[in-house]
Each structure stands twice: as structure tokens, then as C-alpha cells.
Design a protein around this motif. Sequence first.
Motif, mmCIF file in Angstrom:
data_model
loop_
_atom_site.group_PDB
_atom_site.id
_atom_site.type_symbol
_atom_site.label_atom_id
_atom_site.label_comp_id
_atom_site.label_asym_id
_atom_site.label_seq_id
_atom_site.Cartn_x
_atom_site.Cartn_y
_atom_site.Cartn_z
ATOM 1 N N ILE A 58 7.166 29.723 2.387
ATOM 2 C CA ILE A 58 8.210 30.120 3.820
ATOM 3 C C ILE A 58 9.294 30.317 3.439
ATOM 4 C CG2 ILE A 58 9.315 28.905 6.147
ATOM 5 C CD1 ILE A 58 6.962 26.537 5.180
ATOM 6 N N LEU A 59 9.354 31.752 3.055
ATOM 7 C CA LEU A 59 11.418 32.085 3.158
ATOM 8 C C LEU A 59 12.103 31.798 4.203
ATOM 9 C CD1 LEU A 59 10.082 35.391 1.658
ATOM 10 C CD2 LEU A 59 10.991 34.055 0.554
ATOM 11 N N THR A 60 13.160 31.200 3.940
ATOM 12 C CA THR A 60 14.926 31.434 4.870
ATOM 13 C C THR A 60 15.630 31.736 4.050
ATOM 14 O OG1 THR A 60 15.755 30.109 5.889
ATOM 15 C CG2 THR A 60 15.045 29.384 3.417
ATOM 16 N N TYR A 61 16.196 32.960 6.184
ATOM 17 C CA TYR A 61 17.209 32.961 5.281
ATOM 18 C C TYR A 61 18.237 32.927 6.689
ATOM 19 C CZ TYR A 61 15.162 37.657 2.752
ATOM 20 O OH TYR A 61 13.347 37.644 1.888
ATOM 21 N N HIS A 62 19.381 33.594 6.028
ATOM 22 C CA HIS A 62 20.490 33.607 7.495
ATOM 23 C C HIS A 62 20.071 34.475 8.136
ATOM 24 C CE1 HIS A 62 20.792 28.960 6.694
ATOM 25 N NE2 HIS A 62 20.930 29.393 7.300
ATOM 26 N N ARG A 63 20.755 35.252 7.725
ATOM 27 C CA ARG A 63 21.881 36.803 8.253
ATOM 28 C C ARG A 63 21.542 37.832 6.556
ATOM 29 N NH1 ARG A 63 28.044 37.077 9.622
ATOM 30 N NH2 ARG A 63 27.065 38.279 11.366
ATOM 31 N N VAL A 64 21.760 39.400 7.244
ATOM 32 C CA VAL A 64 21.197 40.833 6.660
ATOM 33 C C VAL A 64 22.307 41.305 6.792
ATOM 34 C CG1 VAL A 64 19.634 42.323 5.337
ATOM 35 C CG2 VAL A 64 18.728 40.317 6.015
ATOM 36 N N MET A 65 23.560 41.368 5.502
ATOM 37 C CA MET A 65 24.499 42.457 5.881
ATOM 38 C C MET A 65 25.298 42.041 4.739
ATOM 39 S SD MET A 65 26.933 39.704 7.864
ATOM 40 C CE MET A 65 28.084 41.013 8.639
ATOM 41 N N ASP A 66 25.673 44.096 4.238
ATOM 42 C CA ASP A 66 26.687 43.992 3.173
ATOM 43 C C ASP A 66 27.198 43.972 3.721
ATOM 44 O OD1 ASP A 66 24.361 45.538 2.233
ATOM 45 O OD2 ASP A 66 24.749 47.373 3.203
ATOM 46 N N GLY B 165 8.094 21.746 12.721
ATOM 47 C CA GLY B 165 9.382 21.640 12.132
ATOM 48 C C GLY B 165 10.316 22.167 10.324
ATOM 49 N N PHE B 166 11.266 22.813 10.223
ATOM 50 C CA PHE B 166 11.237 22.764 8.916
ATOM 51 C C PHE B 166 12.295 22.463 9.102
ATOM 52 C CE2 PHE B 166 7.954 25.882 11.216
ATOM 53 C CZ PHE B 166 7.540 26.353 10.153
ATOM 54 N N SER B 167 12.805 22.180 7.780
ATOM 55 C CA SER B 167 13.762 21.437 7.032
ATOM 56 C C SER B 167 14.654 22.715 6.327
ATOM 57 C CB SER B 167 13.410 20.472 6.519
ATOM 58 O OG SER B 167 13.491 20.806 4.799
ATOM 59 N N ARG C 182 4.763 17.490 3.300
ATOM 60 C CA ARG C 182 4.451 16.024 3.128
ATOM 61 C C ARG C 182 4.214 16.053 4.940
ATOM 62 N NH1 ARG C 182 8.616 13.231 -0.470
ATOM 63 N NH2 ARG C 182 9.455 15.010 0.132
ATOM 64 N N SER C 183 4.723 16.460 5.461
ATOM 65 C CA SER C 183 4.796 16.073 7.247
ATOM 66 C C SER C 183 4.708 17.547 7.807
ATOM 67 C CB SER C 183 6.005 15.303 7.164
ATOM 68 O OG SER C 183 6.236 15.221 8.411
ATOM 69 N N LYS C 184 4.257 17.459 8.601
ATOM 70 C CA LYS C 184 4.498 19.087 8.960
ATOM 71 C C LYS C 184 5.787 19.005 10.059
ATOM 72 C CE LYS C 184 1.538 17.303 13.391
ATOM 73 N NZ LYS C 184 0.687 17.884 14.826
ATOM 74 N N PHE C 185 5.843 17.645 10.080
ATOM 75 C CA PHE C 185 8.201 18.080 10.630
ATOM 76 C C PHE C 185 9.248 18.404 10.198
ATOM 77 C CE2 PHE C 185 4.899 16.107 14.231
ATOM 78 C CZ PHE C 185 4.646 17.131 15.096
ATOM 79 N N SER C 186 8.290 18.225 8.410
ATOM 80 C CA SER C 186 9.444 18.700 7.985
ATOM 81 C C SER C 186 9.127 19.339 6.507
ATOM 82 C CB SER C 186 10.200 16.838 7.236
ATOM 83 O OG SER C 186 8.603 16.357 6.129
ATOM 84 N N LEU C 187 8.788 20.355 7.054
ATOM 85 C CA LEU C 187 8.318 21.341 5.789
ATOM 86 C C LEU C 187 9.149 22.142 5.069
ATOM 87 C CD1 LEU C 187 5.340 23.521 7.992
ATOM 88 C CD2 LEU C 187 4.999 21.688 6.521
ATOM 89 N N GLY C 188 9.086 21.758 3.838
ATOM 90 C CA GLY C 188 10.291 22.543 2.979
ATOM 91 C C GLY C 188 9.934 24.305 3.211
ATOM 92 N N ARG C 189 11.921 25.191 3.372
ATOM 93 C CA ARG C 189 11.404 26.515 2.569
ATOM 94 C C ARG C 189 12.146 26.945 2.005
ATOM 95 N NH1 ARG C 189 13.581 28.153 8.451
ATOM 96 N NH2 ARG C 189 14.836 26.418 8.382
#
Length: 338
Positions: free
Chosen positions: A33-41, A297-299, A307-314
Motif C-alpha cells: 500500500i503506497l501512501t502519499y500526501h502531496r505531489v508538487m515541485d 483502517g490504515f496506519s 496483523r489487523s485489518k484496522f491497522s494496516l501499514g503503508r
Amino acid sequence: MRKLNIISDLFTTSRFHRVFRWSRSRFFPIVPILTYHRVMDIDETYPFDSDLVSATTAEFQMQMEYIKKHYTPITMQQMIQHIEGEKLNIKNPILVTFDDGFSDNYATAFPILKSLNIPATFFLTTNFIDHNEVLWYEKLAFIIKCSHKQSLEIPSLGKTYSLNQQTPRQEVYTEIVEALKLLSNSERQNTLEDLFALNKSTLEKMDNFKHLSMPMTWDNIREMNDSGMDFGSHTLSHPILSTISPEQLKIELIESKKRIESELNQKVDSIAYPVGQRESTSKNVEQEVEKANYKIGFSYIDGVDNRSKFSLGRIHVDYNMPMSFFKSKLILPALFCD
């Protein structure tokens, strides 16, 4: 990190890279699972939190072209099916996610995703969208990076922070944010209110830069949703969930979910936790998430954790990340993630 960069360069230029990618998808059915916040220069004059910028426009284009060629990007519904035990029968599935709901998600990331037919999930801080105001941590970053003061006293943290040029101000900001995470929610709010009041003159200059830290609009979000993008909750106000009262926790979880559902006229099943480190959530938070009728849910813990479907790592994507390191994190997250 320097050693890992060298290792990733060697790894991705050898045939072992392709063998590992093939064998992992065949024998270890874990969805990265890839996680981003912002895409900008940005450059060194950028006045907000530069650590929130995950990629330049060119980097994001290259990363998405790579996963389109070697992986199969999936929707949130497919991710939920996978985590609930249903076999996807998809070669090298991968999930792309974004946190917060900044305007560049629509202006920069969305056109690239749409052109490549890649679905992604955007976790929205709904008060941010509704109020169209700079988020608290971005205000804090602006004060630290744009203040003319040589030091910043924060009595509740028991420390005066130097703002001279010996320590980069982005590092000072990161140190303060880490300290704020350890406070209760009311203590953090009081600290920030005092800090903002004492630095009012600096914040007044922020009006000239607010356009760099604005959210998407609901019209933007509906357009993206119509083009196959998914949306989940990132709470109402982006608090650290482990530090708020049980009553406020329920409000943050339930009302943000309702807000998105009312705008999109469809069910919201997913949530990503603000800050999302181990100290930011708890078993109680996860239980309340389930009670609020979320399915997943995602951490924000770097890596792959099922380990838990409510704390998946990214898997974190960072600004100016070499492509060799990006590829390596996807294939061997245990080695290349923090």
C-alpha cells in the motif's frame, strides 16, 4: 540511508530484482500500500511542511508508470475483499493512497492517475475541505520557517527552540511536532492556541502563501469519484486519536464518515488515522472504528503490516526518492522500510 540507497541500486540492476518481484507475488500474497500526501515541485523557500510533499510531478509520473507496468493497481473495495480473505486472482496487486485532501491531489496527481487508469484512495480531513483553512500543523510549520525570531519558547513543552541557521528549521518543526504528539489533545490545542497568539504577526504573512496549502473542493472530489477514485475518512479535524476523549473520538469517526457519504452519495468503508504512528492509535481506537462501521483502517507505519485489518501499514513515498529505492521498498519492505 546512504547504505540502503547503494544496496537498492545494486538490487534493482540485478536479475534478483525481477526474481524477487515474481516470487513475492506468487508465494507471499501481500498487497503493498503506497501512501502519499502531496505531489508538487518545491524549493528551499517553501514555507510549509516540506516533509508532507511526497514526490515532484515528474517523480510521481515515473512511479505511477512503473506500477502500471509491473503491478495491478486495485480499488479500495478490492482491498477490503482481499483483507477479508477473498482471493483476488490479480497479478501483483497494489493500492495507492493519499492523506489529508490537499488541492494538488486534484490539480497534479489526479490527471496522472486518470491518464494511466490507476485507481487511488484519498483520505479526507472533512473540516479541512469544508472550512478551506490551513491545517494546524501547516500553521505551525509556517511560524517556525518564516519567523524573524531567533528562538521560540514553548512553556508547555518546557523548552526554548533555537531558530538560528545552525539547525534547519524543518528539523526544528519536526522535533516540536514529535513533542506535541505526547501531549493530551486539550494540552496540544492550548499549546497551539498560545503559540499562534504569540506569533500573530508571522501568521498574518501567511495570507500571501495560503494557496500553497489549500484543500480540494467537494466539486473536485465528486469529479474524481466519477472517474473511479475512492474516498475514505481522515477524521473531521486531524486530531491524534489516542489523545482525545471517548465522546470526541466517536464524533471524529462518525461525523467525518457521514460528511463524505452525504457529498458522494455512497458508503464510506475506510479510514486512515491522522499521524498514524503506534502512539497515535490504540486498541480502543480500532474497536471504535469497527463500531462506526468501517471495514478497514490504515496506519502511517512504514511497511507492510497485516496483523489487523484496522491497522494496516503503508509504504511511505518521500520527496526525491530514487527510483531504485522506490522499487526496492515495494519488493522488500522489511529491509527498505523504516
